[in-house]
Design an enzyme around this catalytic site. Structure first.
Site, PDB file in Angstrom:
ATOM      1  N   ASP A 186      30.851 -17.348   3.014  1.00  0.00           N
ATOM      2  CA  ASP A 186      29.479 -17.799   2.808  1.00  0.00           C
ATOM      3  C   ASP A 186      29.168 -19.039   3.639  1.00  0.00           C
ATOM      4  O   ASP A 186      28.017 -19.459   3.713  1.00  0.00           O
ATOM      5  CB  ASP A 186      29.228 -18.080   1.319  1.00  0.00           C
ATOM      6  CG  ASP A 186      28.630 -16.870   0.620  1.00  0.00           C
ATOM      7  OD1 ASP A 186      28.342 -15.872   1.321  1.00  0.00           O
ATOM      8  OD2 ASP A 186      28.450 -16.913  -0.607  1.00  0.00           O
TER       9      ASP A 186
ATOM     10  N   ASP B 224      30.077 -14.219 -13.653  1.00  0.00           N
ATOM     11  CA  ASP B 224      31.149 -13.328 -14.086  1.00  0.00           C
ATOM     12  C   ASP B 224      31.099 -13.045 -15.589  1.00  0.00           C
ATOM     13  O   ASP B 224      31.231 -11.900 -16.004  1.00  0.00           O
ATOM     14  CB  ASP B 224      32.516 -13.884 -13.676  1.00  0.00           C
ATOM     15  CG  ASP B 224      32.516 -15.391 -13.629  1.00  0.00           C
ATOM     16  OD1 ASP B 224      31.771 -15.981 -14.430  1.00  0.00           O
ATOM     17  OD2 ASP B 224      33.236 -15.969 -12.814  1.00  0.00           O
TER      18      ASP B 224
END
Ligand SMILES: O=c1ccn([C@@H]2O[C@H](COP(=O)(O)OP(=O)(O)O[C@H]3O[C@H](CO)[C@@H](O)[C@H](O)[C@H]3O)[C@@H](O)[C@H]2O)c(=O)[nH]1
Ligand SMILES: [Mn+2]
Length: 592
Positions: free
Chosen positions: A145, A505
């Site tokens: 990223d 998550d």
């Protein structure tokens, strides 16, 4: 008890135990604790100051705080009621499935070459590339990223180093398979070498230096010719076969260490300079993807297949196939939200579907290397089990750390969570998905609902070599990693990891469980993953703030475990989730 026992003929793939006596003692302890809690409540209620009396409000506040803590205590211990432990039988897995084992796609995420140095990132990558699993069924994806050509360069170096590192690991059963971790735990070469034979060679052979090579930090490192010469001289100098072997082993270890150190130095040097030299630029076409205007927040999608596992001519130094290795930097534009790690994971899900399509997925953070080369086999023991395997969506391993100080000042070891809470949740339907160290079934992560009649075999894998070239795969993948790809789609909602929550998550795991799937917590004695815990107070506070905020957000959203989970997951698991969801509001009574 688990499975297998009731299945005749087949050896079980995993076993579930409850440690009966521990459980009994624990329950006794919890009951005593609860009596204590009730007594405190009674005392507060019966000794309430009379109207107009002094300290009435303070007393009421204390009663409120103690009620809260008492209820929170009840919640915590109820969720821990059914402590459950798992163990696996890997030998049966290999015997039973042999070459029918499923493809496994491993996702490593990195976001910033300064905070997460490329040498650390590639150590994690190398540790998973060297898993003890058929290489043609393994694919490793690095999502960057930070969109940094320095990270790409480091991965390119790693792809070359892997050609000798993987056979070395397999030959000597090296553990752990992160070269940095491995070499920092074994002693320096040449200094105080252990075997007598080695000393003999030193004297008799080519003298102190053994063969041609270079000095590095006061040590003499053999080059390839020097190594070959030294190995050849062994035939003459040390007749017994086994002593010859031990010296050969030492020389190879020494050679491998030298290769690693040289690579590390090259990468660190390039990172220090901060740009890719002309010379390096010429070595791979991939560098041309970085235009001069590109920066970490604004660049096109880049997908480079550094090792194509399907290519039979691309093999390691022993002639064995290599795992596929892919670099991906998804497209980033300032006007498009990138959704942090969840966005990266979803892009990886699509790109990997195109390239290798492994039905099982492992995600690790770039600072968390694999410490046990057999973890893939462990995880598959759960997924591949004929009786129960089809019920499990994910297998979460604990997150362990190797940079903690003796007193673990900021409680970074997550000990209670790893050793107590998650074992309790495992007995109630399965642990939370907490990011790094989690194996997923691709289908359940992509939104599929569980159905008891559904018993898919975990098959699938790479397309045939003749089908498409790596170049075409890269081209197609770039489209899948574009930032407009997800517009007007279910990605980030019903498909893949969910967006908009700091703990993407946990919320994703909860929704998977609400779709009927179970999960497994596997906490082997030999730690499967080792990472870096926050080292300073500000880092620790920031991480806990993000976790508490994220979990509290889940409680207030439509995914509140008691609402979303009602009728879908057990009460024990709903209570388990709320332990974490109530972290943030618990700060108020604590302050009081
Ligand atoms: O925009 C981003 C931000 C982060 N990351 C990666 O995500 C991982 C986790 O980020 P980090 O800042 O290290 O968060 P932690 O709090 O240390 O991570 C824990 O908490 C996260 C949120 O619950 C989980 O995703 C992680 O697996 C878990 O280790 C790292 O590999 C990052 O490189 C990205 O890929 N893109
Ligand atoms: Mn981290």
């Amino acid at each position: 008890m688990g499975l297998g026992e009731e299945r005749s003929g087949d050896a079980p793939l995993f076993q579930t135990t409850t440690k009966k006596w521990c459980r009994l003692w624990y329950r006794l302890y919890a009951c005593c604790g609860f009596v204590g809690v009730v007594l405190v409540w009674c005392y507060r209620a019966t000794h309430f100051p009379a109207a107009g009396g002094k300290g009435r409000w303070a007393w009421a506040g204390m009663l409120g705080a103690e009620l809260w803590f008492g209820l929170y205590w009840l919640l915590t211990h109820s969720a821990r009621w059914n402590q459950t432990y798992r163990s696996t039988f890997k030998e049966s897995l290999l015997q039973r499935f042999g070459d029918r084992l499923p493809g496994v796609d491993i996702f490593v995420c990195t976001a910033d070459p300064i905070i997460e140095p490329p040498t650390m990132v590639i150590n994690t990558v190398l540790s998973v590339l060297a898993y003890d699993y058929p290489p043609e069924k393994l694919s490793v994806y690095l999502s960057d990223d930070g969109g940094s050509n320095l990270t790409f360069y480091a991965l390119l170096e790693a792809s070359r180093f892997a050609r000798s590192w993987i056979p070395f690991c397999k030959k000597y059963k090296v553990e752990p398979r992160s070269p940095h971790a491995y070499f920092s735990q074994s002693s320096e070469p040449m200094e105080g070498t252990t075997t007598v034979e080695w000393m003999k060679i030193k004297e008799k052979g080519t003298g102190r230096r053994l063969g041609t090579g270079t000095w590095h930090k006061g040590l003499w490192y053999l080059d390839r010719t020097g190594l070959d010469k030294a190995l050849a001289s062994l035939v003459v100098d040390t007749p017994p076969e086994d002593s010859r072997r031990s010296v050969e082993d030492e020389l190879l270890l020494h050679h491998q260490r030298k290769l690693y150190k040289e690579m590390e130095e090259r990468i660190n040097h390039t990172v220090d300079i901060g740009e890719i030299s002309e010379e390096i630029h010429k070595t791979h076409k991939g560098f041309s993807q970085w235009t001069s205007e590109a920066n970490s927040r604004n660049h096109q999608a880049i997908v480079q297949i550094l090792v194509d596992g399907r290519d039979e001519s691309d093999v390691d130094s022993e002639g064995c196939p290599l795992p596929t290795l892919v670099y991906m930097a998804r497209e980033k534009r300032p006007q498009h939200p990138h959704n942090f790690k969840a966005g990266a994971m979803n892009a990886l899900l699509r790109v990997s579907l195109e390239i290798s399509n492994g039905p099982v997925i492992l995600n690790v953070d770039c600072d968390m290397y694999s410490n046990n080369s057999k973890s893939v086999q462990d995880a598959l023991c759960f997924f591949m089990d004929e009786d129960k395997g089809h019920e499990f969506a994910y297998v979460q391993f604990p997150q362990n750390f190797n940079n903690l100080t003796k007193n673990d000042l900021y409680a970074g070891s997550l000990r209670t969570i790893n050793e107590v809470d998650f074992h309790g949740l495992d007995g109630n339907g399965g642990p939370l998905y907490v990011g790094s160290g989690c194996f997923h079934r691709r289908e359940s992560l992509c939104g599929k609902k569980f159905s008891p009649t559904y018993k898919a075999e975990l098959i699938g894998g790479k397309p045939q070599i003749t089908e498409v070239s790596a170049y075409i795969l890269e081209e197609r993948s770039r489209g899948l990693a574009a930032c407009t790809y997800e517009e007007n789609s279910q990605w980030g909602k019903e498909v893949g990891l969910k967006y908009g929550c700091p703990v993407e998550d946990v919320i994703t795991g909860l929704s998977i469980q609400c779709r009927g799937w179970k999960s497994i917590y596997y906490n082997p004695h030999w730690k499967a993953f080792l990472g870096l815990a926050p080292m300073t107070l500000s880092q620790a506070l920031l991480q806990h703030k993000r976790w508490s905020e994220g979990d509290f957000q889940i409680l207030l959203s439509k995914y509140c475990p008691f609402i979303c989970g009602h009728g879908r997951i057990g009460l024990g698991l709903q209570m388990g989730y709320s332990i974490y969801c109530l972290w943030a509001p618990s700060s108020l009574p604590t302050l009081y």
